[in-house]
Design an enzyme around this catalytic site. Structure first.
Site, PDB file in Angstrom:
ATOM      1  CB  SER A 142      -0.980  -0.098   1.222  1.00 33.99           C
ATOM      2  OG  SER A 142      -1.388   1.289   1.477  1.00 33.99           O
ATOM      3  CE1 TYR A 159      -4.126  -1.959   4.519  1.00 30.26           C
ATOM      4  CE2 TYR A 159      -3.337   0.354   4.193  1.00 30.26           C
ATOM      5  CZ  TYR A 159      -3.632  -0.899   3.673  1.00 30.26           C
ATOM      6  OH  TYR A 159      -3.849  -1.032   2.337  1.00 30.26           O
TER       7      TYR A 159
END
Length: 255
Positions: A142, A159
């Site tokens: 990401s 995350y």
């Protein structure tokens, strides 16, 4: 150079979103596709779409956090197709919260899926790729592996950390397996509308306005805009590209 005819691609997290889009792109480029995810009923719909292209597809229920499930799934793919040429490690979760609010359970959920999942699937695919002396592994990380955001909707410390770990794992694998003609690279998508984001980020017009103002492209990613990078890193067009991280974010990481 981008032709995948005769190749077999295996996609985790293939039941929806970016994984389903990539699976269809693989088929359109000529590959047969193995679809892995926990939700068998959604895999069936993706399988039917791929079969309309004339390519073969199989749907294999799999929980990437469970070693026995992964082992059985990879075995099923090899039994069906005889080989795995491309592995797209796409399965992932995004848990909201900072270190002061996250539970240990939520922290572990992020790392179990986003990092351990890549480890387990690769563990059972890499030996076959080494044997055939060919493989293309693409790990979906990401843009949030390298940037963060103070918006309440984007405070996702587990995350951030887990996707950064994907980059370290990608580099390690790339260095170790290059001698076997296996390339390992990572992609860092920014905001795309998917099943994961539709019910959260895309529900907040205030957030989207802010995102669009800051992003040089002035918008989130559109359906299909990740596929070019996926196909590049999965094909022989990237035969000398190793251990790299390509961000697909409309230039957002530049500001």
């Amino acid at each position: 150079m981008f032709d995948l005819s005769g190749k077999v691609a295996m996609v985790t997290g293939a039941s929806a979103g970016l994984g389903a889009d990539a699976a269809l792109a693989y088929a359109q480029a000529g590959a047969d596709v193995a679809l892995l995810a926990r939700r068998a009923e959604k895999l069936t719909a993706v399988k039917e779409e791929i079969e309309k292209t004339g390519r073969r597809a199989i749907a294999v229920p799999c929980d990437v956090t469970d070693e026995e499930s992964v082992k059985a799934a990879v075995s099923a793919v090899l039994q069906a197709f005889g080989r795995i040429d491309i592995l797209l490690n796409n399965a992932g979760v995004a848990v909201r919260g900072g270190v002061d609010t996250l539970s240990v359970e939520d922290w572990n959920k992020s790392f179990d899926t986003n990092v351990k999942g890549i480890f387990l699937v690769s563990k059972y695919v890499v030996p076959q790729m080494k044997e055939q002396k060919y493989g293309k592994i693409v790990n979906i990380a990401s843009v949030n592996a390298v940037i963060a955001d103070k918006s309440d909707l984007f405070i996702r410390h587990s995350y951030n950390a887990s996707k950064a770990a994907v980059l370290g794992l990608t580099k390690g694998m790339a260095c170790s397996y290059a001698q076997y003609n296996i390339t390992v690279n990572a992609i860092g998508p920014a905001l795309f509308e998917t099943e994961m984001t539709a019910g959260t980020l895309f529900k907040s017009q205030e957030f989207l306005n802010g995102y669009n103002t800051l992003n040089p492209a002035g918008r989130p990613g559109k359906k299909g805009e990740l596929n070019g990078t996926v196909l590049y890193l999965s094909s022989d067009a990237s035969s000398y590209v190793q251990g790299q991280f390509i961000i697909v974010d409309g230039g957002g990481a530049l500001v």
